[in-house]
Design an enzyme around this catalytic site. Structure first.
Site, PDB file in Angstrom:
ATOM      1  N   GLU A 160       3.517 -11.254   3.171  1.00 48.18           N
ATOM      2  CA  GLU A 160       4.078 -10.038   3.768  1.00 48.18           C
ATOM      3  C   GLU A 160       5.538 -10.238   4.148  1.00 48.18           C
ATOM      4  OE1 GLU A 160       2.660  -7.037   3.937  1.00 48.18           O
ATOM      5  OE2 GLU A 160       1.002  -7.943   2.839  1.00 48.18           O
ATOM      6  N   HIS A 177       8.882  -3.094  -0.816  1.00 52.36           N
ATOM      7  CA  HIS A 177       7.990  -4.142  -0.295  1.00 52.36           C
ATOM      8  C   HIS A 177       6.775  -4.305  -1.200  1.00 52.36           C
ATOM      9  CE1 HIS A 177       5.491  -6.181   2.855  1.00 52.36           C
ATOM     10  NE2 HIS A 177       4.527  -5.520   2.239  1.00 52.36           N
ATOM     11  N   GLU A 178       6.181  -3.190  -1.608  1.00 49.05           N
ATOM     12  CA  GLU A 178       4.975  -3.262  -2.439  1.00 49.05           C
ATOM     13  C   GLU A 178       5.295  -3.799  -3.837  1.00 49.05           C
ATOM     14  OE1 GLU A 178       2.162  -3.008  -1.111  1.00 49.05           O
ATOM     15  OE2 GLU A 178       2.804  -2.160   0.793  1.00 49.05           O
TER      16      GLU A 178
END
Length: 268
Positions: free
Chosen positions: A191, A129-130
């Site tokens: 996100e 995700h990052e």
């Protein structure tokens, strides 16, 4: 009435600014990029140096190796332009449940995250995700959007005539509107996009994508913000879980193919 007309022009100017410098994210979403990536890379590298000075790295060699292994596996499946960069991965000795990736190819994981990300695939969901934030240029997009909207409001304020209580109230309302209507939704979009890209990355790297859902259930159990999703920079846990489950079949098929070939990830 004149102030209202001026405020409408400011909103229109902000919208027009956001149409300039558009590019596409890895998912095909149109995004506003106003700054050179090299500038963001420099900012990210400088921030990482500061973080390393302020927070000690973990002295647990086994944990460091596990985190490095997960990061390396994810980096190995990235597009060439990103896979061939000199990524730096640091495990910080800090109890906060968090991780991050910065422009400039810097990845930080806090030891506290390992109490919630309980296996290699759950850790891969977070790190993937990052990394996705970097690949999708979310940092540049966010800075560019904030810069453009701030400049549009400042310009509108200067052009809207003499100071008055009405003028101040209108521009305060516009500022709130920009925050809730533009900047926060962009953040939630980032996100959600990072969740889905991270899901794709972890599956391609041989991590079980189903563990991404388990991870967010762990996060929800560990404690959640009471801020309404409308006013939050992050989607709710339920929203994230539903989005991940909706995109699970294709990614699970990729993972199952790797398992059948005995090529799944084996970090710990």
């Amino acid at each position: 009435m004149k102030l209202i007309m001026h405020s409408q022009k400011v909103v229109l100017a902000a919208a027009m600014i956001l149409l300039v410098g558009c590019s596409a994210s890895p998912t095909g979403r149109t995004q506003f990029i106003a700054l050179p990536d090299s500038q963001l890379d420099q900012m990210g590298a400088e921030s990482f140096i500061t973080m390393k000075k302020e927070t000690p790295a973990s002295d647990d060699a086994q944990l460091r190796q596990q985190v490095q292994c997960v990061a390396d596996a994810l980096i190995a499946i990235l597009p060439d332009d990103y896979r061939n960069q000199d990524w730096e991965v640091v495990l910080f000795d800090d109890k906060q449940v968090n991780a991050f990736a910065l422009p400039g190819y810097k990845i930080g994981v806090y030891t506290g995250l390992l109490s919630v990300a309980k296996n290699q695939s759950q850790l891969a969901a977070v790190v993937g995700h990052e990394i996705a934030h970097v690949i999708a240029r979310h940092g540049n997009e966010r800075v560019s959007t904030q810069m453009a909207t701030s400049q549009a409001l400042a310009l509108g304020y200067q052009l809207s005539g003499e100071e008055s209580v009405e003028k101040t109230a209108i521009f305060q309302a516009l500022g709130i509107g920009v925050q809730v209507g533009i900047i926060l939704p962009f953040s939630r979009t980032h996100e959600s996009e990072a969740d889905l890209l991270g899901l794709e990355y972890m599956a391609k790297a041989g991590f079980d994508p189903r563990e991404s859902v388990t991870l967010w259930r762990n996060m929800a159990a560990a404690g959640s913000s009471k801020t309404p999703e409308l006013l939050s920079t992050h989607p709710s846990h339920d929203t994230r879980i539903n989005d991940l489950q909706s995109n699970m079949p294709a990614n699970l098929a990729v993972y199952d193919t790797l398992v059948a070939r005995h090529k799944q990830a084996k970090c710990y």
